[in-house]
Write a protein that holds these residues in place. Structure first.
Motif, short mmCIF file in Angstrom:
data_model
loop_
_atom_site.label_atom_id
_atom_site.label_comp_id
_atom_site.label_asym_id
_atom_site.label_seq_id
_atom_site.Cartn_x
_atom_site.Cartn_y
_atom_site.Cartn_z
N TYR A 88 45.08 11.91 7.56
CA TYR A 88 44.21 11.32 8.58
C TYR A 88 43.32 12.36 9.27
CZ TYR A 88 42.78 9.14 12.95
OH TYR A 88 42.04 8.70 14.01
N GLU A 89 43.91 13.43 9.79
CA GLU A 89 43.13 14.43 10.52
C GLU A 89 42.07 15.08 9.62
OE1 GLU A 89 42.71 15.20 13.67
OE2 GLU A 89 44.16 13.65 14.22
N ALA A 90 42.42 15.34 8.38
CA ALA A 90 41.46 15.92 7.44
C ALA A 90 40.30 14.94 7.19
CB ALA A 90 42.15 16.28 6.12
N ALA A 91 40.60 13.66 7.10
CA ALA A 91 39.55 12.66 6.88
C ALA A 91 38.63 12.56 8.09
CB ALA A 91 40.18 11.30 6.57
N ARG A 92 39.21 12.63 9.29
CA ARG A 92 38.38 12.61 10.51
C ARG A 92 37.40 13.77 10.51
NH1 ARG A 92 41.32 12.56 15.91
NH2 ARG A 92 39.18 12.86 16.49
N GLU A 93 37.88 14.95 10.16
CA GLU A 93 37.02 16.13 10.12
C GLU A 93 36.01 16.06 8.98
OE1 GLU A 93 39.56 19.58 10.02
OE2 GLU A 93 40.59 18.98 11.86
N MET A 94 36.47 15.61 7.81
CA MET A 94 35.58 15.55 6.65
C MET A 94 34.46 14.53 6.84
SD MET A 94 34.54 16.66 3.82
CE MET A 94 35.83 17.83 3.43
N GLU A 95 34.73 13.46 7.56
CA GLU A 95 33.67 12.48 7.84
C GLU A 95 32.49 13.16 8.53
OE1 GLU A 95 32.90 8.36 10.38
OE2 GLU A 95 34.76 9.49 10.67
N VAL A 96 32.77 13.96 9.54
CA VAL A 96 31.72 14.66 10.29
C VAL A 96 31.06 15.72 9.41
CG1 VAL A 96 31.25 16.12 12.29
CG2 VAL A 96 32.82 14.18 12.49
N GLU A 97 31.89 16.51 8.71
CA GLU A 97 31.36 17.59 7.87
C GLU A 97 30.49 17.04 6.74
OE1 GLU A 97 34.64 20.00 6.56
OE2 GLU A 97 35.32 20.34 8.61
N LEU A 98 30.92 15.95 6.13
CA LEU A 98 30.14 15.36 5.04
C LEU A 98 28.82 14.81 5.56
CD1 LEU A 98 29.90 14.57 2.07
CD2 LEU A 98 31.26 12.52 2.58
N ALA A 99 28.85 14.16 6.72
CA ALA A 99 27.60 13.65 7.31
C ALA A 99 26.62 14.78 7.59
CB ALA A 99 27.91 12.87 8.59
N ILE A 100 27.13 15.87 8.14
CA ILE A 100 26.28 17.03 8.44
C ILE A 100 25.70 17.61 7.15
CG2 ILE A 100 26.30 19.42 9.26
CD1 ILE A 100 28.35 18.45 11.41
N ALA A 101 26.55 17.78 6.14
CA ALA A 101 26.09 18.36 4.87
C ALA A 101 25.04 17.49 4.20
CB ALA A 101 27.29 18.56 3.93
N LEU A 102 25.24 16.18 4.22
CA LEU A 102 24.26 15.28 3.60
C LEU A 102 22.95 15.30 4.37
CD1 LEU A 102 26.54 12.27 2.60
CD2 LEU A 102 25.48 13.94 1.07
N ARG A 103 23.02 15.32 5.70
CA ARG A 103 21.80 15.38 6.51
C ARG A 103 21.06 16.69 6.23
NH1 ARG A 103 23.50 13.61 11.45
NH2 ARG A 103 22.72 11.52 11.07
#
Length: 112
Positions: A88-103
């Motif tokens: 869960y915690e990794a997914a919460r962090e990855m959601e933000v990181e992936l959004a930033i990387a894609l942007r």
């Protein structure tokens, strides 16, 4: 001696392609000033469900993001499958990181 049970990781990040019509939404446009028009508009989320089921729930209006409900086209597994599943915690962090990387890569991104 009893071994502790292994935890099954079942959280996922996912990416939904949005119709280019989402660009007409002022909030979406403001959130993506550096959008490369050659890249799609996307929504990035995280879930404890299978991403396919979560997408279906968005499209049925169940705990749906308004942009996915109105403009959702399909999942883009090539952008997220490598990360799943995770705790869960990794997914919460990855959601933000992936959004930033894609942007940063030029995608127009909405991440709630």
């Amino acid at each position: 001696m009893a071994r502790a049970p292994r935890r099954h990781h079942h959280h996922h990040v996912y990416v939904v392609e949005l119709s280019e019509r989402v660009w007409n939404e002022p909030a979406f446009r403001r959130a993506n000033p550096e959008h490369d028009i050659l890249k799609p508009c996307v929504y990035v989320g995280m879930t404890g469900l299978d991403p396919d089921l979560r997408f279906d729930r968005h499209m049925a209006g169940v705990q749906a993001n308004r942009f996915v409900l109105k403009y959702g086209l399909r999942l883009l597994p090539q952008l997220y499958e490598v990360y799943n599943p995770m705790p869960y915690e990794a997914a919460r962090e990855m959601e933000v990181e992936l959004a930033i990387a894609l942007r940063e890569a030029g995608y127009a991104v909405w991440q709630a």
